[in-house]
Design a protein around this motif. Sequence first.
Motif, PDB file in Angstrom:
ATOM      1  N   UNK A 252      28.457  36.551 -18.371  1.00 53.04           N
ATOM      2  CA  UNK A 252      28.299  37.583 -17.204  1.00 53.04           C
ATOM      3  C   UNK A 252      28.614  36.879 -15.852  1.00 53.04           C
ATOM      4  N   UNK A 253      28.218  35.554 -15.841  1.00 52.53           N
ATOM      5  CA  UNK A 253      28.653  34.736 -14.503  1.00 52.53           C
ATOM      6  C   UNK A 253      30.510  34.692 -14.450  1.00 52.53           C
ATOM      7  N   UNK A 254      31.098  34.520 -15.681  1.00 48.37           N
ATOM      8  CA  UNK A 254      32.564  34.634 -15.684  1.00 48.37           C
ATOM      9  C   UNK A 254      32.910  35.905 -15.175  1.00 48.37           C
ATOM     10  N   UNK A 255      32.267  37.039 -15.650  1.00 50.28           N
ATOM     11  CA  UNK A 255      32.579  38.527 -15.185  1.00 50.28           C
ATOM     12  C   UNK A 255      32.423  38.688 -13.677  1.00 50.28           C
ATOM     13  N   UNK A 256      31.273  38.202 -13.179  1.00 50.42           N
ATOM     14  CA  UNK A 256      31.132  38.375 -11.588  1.00 50.42           C
ATOM     15  C   UNK A 256      32.034  37.470 -10.874  1.00 50.42           C
ATOM     16  N   UNK A 257      32.587  36.440 -11.406  1.00 45.66           N
ATOM     17  CA  UNK A 257      33.728  35.740 -10.597  1.00 45.66           C
ATOM     18  C   UNK A 257      35.086  36.774 -10.941  1.00 45.66           C
ATOM     19  N   UNK A 258      35.320  37.462 -11.909  1.00 48.65           N
ATOM     20  CA  UNK A 258      36.364  38.310 -12.241  1.00 48.65           C
ATOM     21  C   UNK A 258      36.399  39.397 -11.160  1.00 48.65           C
ATOM     22  N   UNK A 259      35.062  40.003 -10.841  1.00 48.67           N
ATOM     23  CA  UNK A 259      34.831  40.901  -9.956  1.00 48.67           C
ATOM     24  C   UNK A 259      34.573  40.614  -8.565  1.00 48.67           C
ATOM     25  N   UNK A 260      34.754  39.187  -8.264  1.00 45.82           N
ATOM     26  CA  UNK A 260      34.706  38.661  -6.854  1.00 45.82           C
ATOM     27  C   UNK A 260      33.357  39.008  -6.391  1.00 45.82           C
ATOM     28  N   UNK A 261      32.347  38.554  -7.156  1.00 44.33           N
ATOM     29  CA  UNK A 261      30.988  38.818  -6.671  1.00 44.33           C
ATOM     30  C   UNK A 261      30.743  37.788  -5.451  1.00 44.33           C
ATOM     31  N   UNK A 262      29.984  37.939  -4.564  1.00 44.78           N
ATOM     32  CA  UNK A 262      29.716  36.937  -3.384  1.00 44.78           C
ATOM     33  C   UNK A 262      28.133  36.241  -3.974  1.00 44.78           C
ATOM     34  N   UNK A 263      28.266  35.100  -4.610  1.00 46.83           N
ATOM     35  CA  UNK A 263      27.060  34.459  -5.116  1.00 46.83           C
ATOM     36  C   UNK A 263      26.782  33.240  -4.117  1.00 46.83           C
ATOM     37  N   UNK A 264      27.434  33.420  -3.194  1.00 48.95           N
ATOM     38  CA  UNK A 264      27.284  32.056  -2.208  1.00 48.95           C
ATOM     39  C   UNK A 264      25.673  31.899  -1.660  1.00 48.95           C
ATOM     40  N   UNK A 265      25.150  30.774  -1.685  1.00 44.93           N
ATOM     41  CA  UNK A 265      23.655  30.672  -1.373  1.00 44.93           C
ATOM     42  C   UNK A 265      22.860  30.685  -2.597  1.00 44.93           C
ATOM     43  N   UNK A 266      23.355  31.195  -3.932  1.00 41.23           N
ATOM     44  CA  UNK A 266      22.713  30.993  -5.062  1.00 41.23           C
ATOM     45  C   UNK A 266      22.870  29.623  -5.594  1.00 41.23           C
ATOM     46  N   UNK A 267      22.451  28.439  -5.127  1.00 34.62           N
ATOM     47  CA  UNK A 267      23.008  27.281  -5.146  1.00 34.62           C
ATOM     48  C   UNK A 267      22.586  26.660  -6.793  1.00 34.62           C
ATOM     49  N   UNK A 268      21.135  27.297  -7.090  1.00 32.01           N
ATOM     50  CA  UNK A 268      20.737  27.155  -8.621  1.00 32.01           C
ATOM     51  C   UNK A 268      21.620  27.509  -9.639  1.00 32.01           C
ATOM     52  N   UNK A 269      22.103  28.807  -9.261  1.00 30.32           N
ATOM     53  CA  UNK A 269      23.105  29.631 -10.095  1.00 30.32           C
ATOM     54  C   UNK A 269      24.356  28.744 -10.400  1.00 30.32           C
ATOM     55  N   UNK A 270      24.756  28.529  -9.047  1.00 29.12           N
ATOM     56  CA  UNK A 270      26.268  28.061  -9.275  1.00 29.12           C
ATOM     57  C   UNK A 270      26.267  26.766  -9.850  1.00 29.12           C
ATOM     58  N   UNK A 271      25.289  25.947  -9.524  1.00 30.15           N
ATOM     59  CA  UNK A 271      25.191  24.589 -10.406  1.00 30.15           C
ATOM     60  C   UNK A 271      25.095  24.795 -11.834  1.00 30.15           C
ATOM     61  N   UNK A 272      24.265  26.019 -12.264  1.00 30.25           N
ATOM     62  CA  UNK A 272      23.908  26.357 -13.643  1.00 30.25           C
ATOM     63  C   UNK A 272      25.367  26.527 -14.332  1.00 30.25           C
ATOM     64  N   UNK A 273      26.255  27.419 -13.532  1.00 24.89           N
ATOM     65  CA  UNK A 273      27.340  27.900 -14.126  1.00 24.89           C
ATOM     66  C   UNK A 273      28.330  26.718 -14.330  1.00 24.89           C
ATOM     67  N   UNK A 274      28.363  25.846 -13.509  1.00 23.05           N
ATOM     68  CA  UNK A 274      29.079  24.628 -13.439  1.00 23.05           C
ATOM     69  C   UNK A 274      28.724  23.742 -14.816  1.00 23.05           C
ATOM     70  N   UNK A 275      27.343  23.516 -14.841  1.00 23.30           N
ATOM     71  CA  UNK A 275      26.612  22.746 -16.010  1.00 23.30           C
ATOM     72  C   UNK A 275      26.984  23.384 -17.437  1.00 23.30           C
ATOM     73  N   UNK A 276      27.085  24.600 -17.573  1.00 24.06           N
ATOM     74  CA  UNK A 276      27.244  25.330 -18.602  1.00 24.06           C
ATOM     75  C   UNK A 276      28.602  25.205 -19.131  1.00 24.06           C
TER      76      UNK A 276
END
Length: 204
Positions: free
Chosen positions: A161-185
């Motif tokens: 779902x996070x890959x899809x959000x990237x493709x759809x240009x979601x602005x997830x800035x500020x969601x630092x836990x989520x962004x770090x999680x995405x990189x971890x996975x």
Amino acid sequence: MKLYYAPGACSLSPHIALLEAGLPYDLVKVDLRAKKLENGDDFLKVNPKGQVPALVTDDGELITEGPVIVQRIADKVAAKNLAPARDSAERYKLLEWLTYINSELHKNIGPMFNPMLSDEAKGVFKDRATSKFKYVDSQLAGHDYLMGKQFTVADGYLYVMLRWADGMKFDLSGLNNLLAYKDRVAARPKVQQALVKEGLVKAA
């Protein structure tokens, strides 16, 4: 086993699960528009729903719906801890996460792939999904993965779902836990292997 998939679709979730589980499988690519396999066969004869993922077990059983498939995979290799034990409190928490990802993220982001959808309608779906990502971000505070320190099949699904959000240009800035999680996975070797096998990234 055979996993019927389309590159980058939600079938990437069970693909990751199969690799993390270390189970042998064959990949069968599906043209979702034409409902055809690469050899020209009718995909609807495999899965009358016409959707991926579809998993056919070694004994010929057809399993559909991603949240069900990934649990079936996890239960075949319980020692890998890709899902908590059946009937445990933790298993119900996993079910809660799989259901949330399926109903609140997947079902809001998925329609945005429809080229007939207006920009206004896409904006509604994007706003809904973004609010759901904010909730997930809050739940990841102090956690490596959705269930804590242990990677589970729910993490593979959320990552898609996070890959899809990237493709759809979601602005997830500020969601630092989520962004770090995405990189971890994304850094997990089996996740990278799945991406390479589906042609989504080049092999390093």
